[in-house]
Design a protein around this motif. Structure first.
Motif, PDB file in Angstrom:
ATOM      1  N   SER A 152       0.823  -1.212   0.000  1.00  0.00           N
ATOM      2  CA  SER A 152       0.000   0.000   0.000  1.00  0.00           C
ATOM      3  C   SER A 152       0.854   1.259   0.000  1.00  0.00           C
ATOM      4  O   SER A 152       0.540   2.245  -0.680  1.00  0.00           O
ATOM      5  CB  SER A 152      -0.930  -0.009   1.206  1.00  0.00           C
ATOM      6  OG  SER A 152      -0.183   0.002   2.413  1.00  0.00           O
ATOM      7  N   LEU A 153       1.947   1.207   0.755  1.00  0.00           N
ATOM      8  CA  LEU A 153       2.854   2.355   0.743  1.00  0.00           C
ATOM      9  C   LEU A 153       3.468   2.562  -0.628  1.00  0.00           C
ATOM     10  O   LEU A 153       3.603   3.704  -1.109  1.00  0.00           O
ATOM     11  CB  LEU A 153       3.943   2.158   1.803  1.00  0.00           C
ATOM     12  CG  LEU A 153       3.490   2.229   3.274  1.00  0.00           C
ATOM     13  CD1 LEU A 153       4.648   1.880   4.197  1.00  0.00           C
ATOM     14  CD2 LEU A 153       2.946   3.617   3.596  1.00  0.00           C
ATOM     15  N   GLU A 154       3.822   1.456  -1.261  1.00  0.00           N
ATOM     16  CA  GLU A 154       4.396   1.566  -2.606  1.00  0.00           C
ATOM     17  C   GLU A 154       3.362   2.107  -3.590  1.00  0.00           C
ATOM     18  O   GLU A 154       3.671   2.975  -4.422  1.00  0.00           O
ATOM     19  CB  GLU A 154       4.886   0.187  -3.049  1.00  0.00           C
ATOM     20  CG  GLU A 154       5.604   0.201  -4.393  1.00  0.00           C
ATOM     21  CD  GLU A 154       6.118  -1.173  -4.777  1.00  0.00           C
ATOM     22  OE1 GLU A 154       6.704  -1.295  -5.869  1.00  0.00           O
ATOM     23  OE2 GLU A 154       5.931  -2.112  -3.978  1.00  0.00           O
TER      24      GLU A 154
ATOM     25  N   GLN B  51       0.794   3.939  -2.848  1.00  0.00           N
ATOM     26  CA  GLN B  51       0.572   5.344  -2.527  1.00  0.00           C
ATOM     27  C   GLN B  51       1.667   6.223  -3.110  1.00  0.00           C
ATOM     28  O   GLN B  51       1.402   7.313  -3.635  1.00  0.00           O
ATOM     29  CB  GLN B  51       0.504   5.515  -1.013  1.00  0.00           C
ATOM     30  CG  GLN B  51       0.177   6.934  -0.561  1.00  0.00           C
ATOM     31  CD  GLN B  51       0.055   7.049   0.944  1.00  0.00           C
ATOM     32  OE1 GLN B  51       0.255   6.059   1.657  1.00  0.00           O
ATOM     33  NE2 GLN B  51      -0.241   8.243   1.416  1.00  0.00           N
ATOM     34  N   THR B  52       2.902   5.723  -3.044  1.00  0.00           N
ATOM     35  CA  THR B  52       4.008   6.481  -3.626  1.00  0.00           C
ATOM     36  C   THR B  52       3.844   6.625  -5.135  1.00  0.00           C
ATOM     37  O   THR B  52       4.026   7.716  -5.701  1.00  0.00           O
ATOM     38  CB  THR B  52       5.329   5.786  -3.301  1.00  0.00           C
ATOM     39  OG1 THR B  52       5.448   5.639  -1.876  1.00  0.00           O
ATOM     40  CG2 THR B  52       6.507   6.598  -3.814  1.00  0.00           C
TER      41      THR B  52
END
Length: 382
Positions: free
Chosen positions: A125-127, A129-130
């Motif tokens: 999810s962080l990836e 989002q990035t």
């Protein structure tokens, strides 16, 4: 004997001391012999009574010893039984704890896997989002023409929904024209192939004749609602005028014979009536048959509505024809509502359902390219 000793001692106090003392010794020795004789008797009695006491005492001691041994053995047996039962309970407890321990171990493993999956999901999810932030930053740096292209793509998609789902080609044509205006406002000569494709789609959609499906369905609903109010045919008997004239009497006295005959004939007719019909009598329907007739006619009109939604021309016309046939045959044709209903069904029967032959807009692929890459790809790149 004591008197003799006292007399001798009085007469010879000093000359014969030994004689005076001898009786005393004898008198004293006599009871000693009696005591010595009685002592063995007491000892014999004591010796005879001592073994029974010892035996009783030993017997009591043996009983006490046996009781103590038996009690100790019983206590030992109870202790052994308690130890065996405690060992059995310990084994059962260990066996009962095996499954919970296994479940605890499996839950710990599942918790570990879940924690790992959560960590992986958070990392993904962080990836994402990035990546999304990077894409948003790229889109923000684009020129305003990108937003116009997105709007044109949305309008073309909405036109497809109006054409294929709602069967509304006129609204679809308007939406395609609005999309062409958005592309035209971009003022980019390289987008001429896209405008050409949009013009082709607009002409194809405009050539589709607009069938008013919604209006036709509402008209059929009105017919279905008013079907219960239509009057049915009634059997009407029409008699010839000659038969009626024969029953009339004249006022002339010369015709008294004919008048008498007519009176007699009228009296007979009250019992037996035989009349001639000049027309065919329509059969009367029973109440249950009338209900089935109305419900079957409604069912056919509902089938026509369904065929209209499915764009099934054959079933639509067949349903309309059969419903009209039943209304014409069994309902009162002299009633104005019946004639209006038949006229409406005649008009609906001539309706032609035209389905569009367009499967996909030609401008859809070009709009996707414009939104994704910012320009149109050449044929070699495709």
């Amino acid at each position: 004997m004591e008197t003799k000793n006292t007399d001798a001692s009085a007469s010879e106090p000093t000359t014969e001391p030994k004689i005076a003392t001898q009786p005393v010794i004898d008198t004293q020795s006599e009871p000693e012999t009696n005591s010595n004789e009685s002592a063995p008797k007491e000892q014999a009695q004591q010796q005879s009574s001592t073994p029974w006491g010892i035996i009783i005492t030993l017997f009591l001691l043996l009983i006490l010893a046996f009781a103590s041994v038996a009690g100790g053995y019983y206590l030992y047996q109870q202790l052994q039984a308690q130890q065996a039962e405690s060992a059995k309970l310990t084994q059962q407890l260990q066996a009962a704890l095996v499954e919970p321990n296994q479940r605890i171990a499996s839950l710990e493993q599942q918790q570990g896997r879940f924690a790992t999956s959560v960590e992986n999901a958070m990392a993904q999810s962080l990836e994402q989002q990035t990546q999304l932030e990077e894409r948003v930053s790229i889109i923000a740096q684009r020129n305003p023409n990108h937003w116009r292209a997105e709007e044109a793509k949305y309008l073309v998609r909405l036109a497809g929904q109006k054409l294929w789902l709602e069967k509304d080609p006129s609204t679809a044509t308007s939406l395609l024209k609005a999309a062409d205006e958005r592309i035209k406002s971009m003022r980019d000569p390289s987008l001429m192939p896209l405008r050409k494709a949009l013009s082709k789609d607009i002409a194809a959609v405009a050539s589709v004749k607009n069938t008013d499906i919604s209006g036709t369905v509402l008209t059929l609903d009105a017919i279905i609602d008013n079907l219960d109010k239509l009057p049915l045919n009634r059997a009407e008997t029409h008699f010839s005028s000659e038969e009626v004239a024969d029953t009339q009497m004249t006022e002339s006295l010369d015709d008294w014979q004919s008048n008498l005959a007519k009176s007699w004939q009228a009296l007979i007719d009250d019992f037996v009536i035989v009349r001639k019909r000049t027309t065919d009598a329509a059969p009367l329907l029973e109440p249950d048959q009338q209900w089935y007739l109305v419900e079957n006619t409604k069912n056919k009109l509902l089938q026509a509505q369904l065929a209209l939604y499915r764009q099934d021309q054959v079933n639509y016309r067949n349903s309309i024809k059969l419903a009209r046939k039943w209304i014409f045959q069994y309902f009162d044709l002299k009633d104005q509502q019946t004639t209006d209903t038949l006229a409406t069904l005649d008009a609906l029967e001539t309706l032609k359902i035209q389905s569009t032959s367009i499967d996909r807009f030609a401008a859809s692929n070009m709009l996707n390219q414009l939104v994704t890459y910012g320009n149109l790809m050449t044929e070699e790149a495709q």
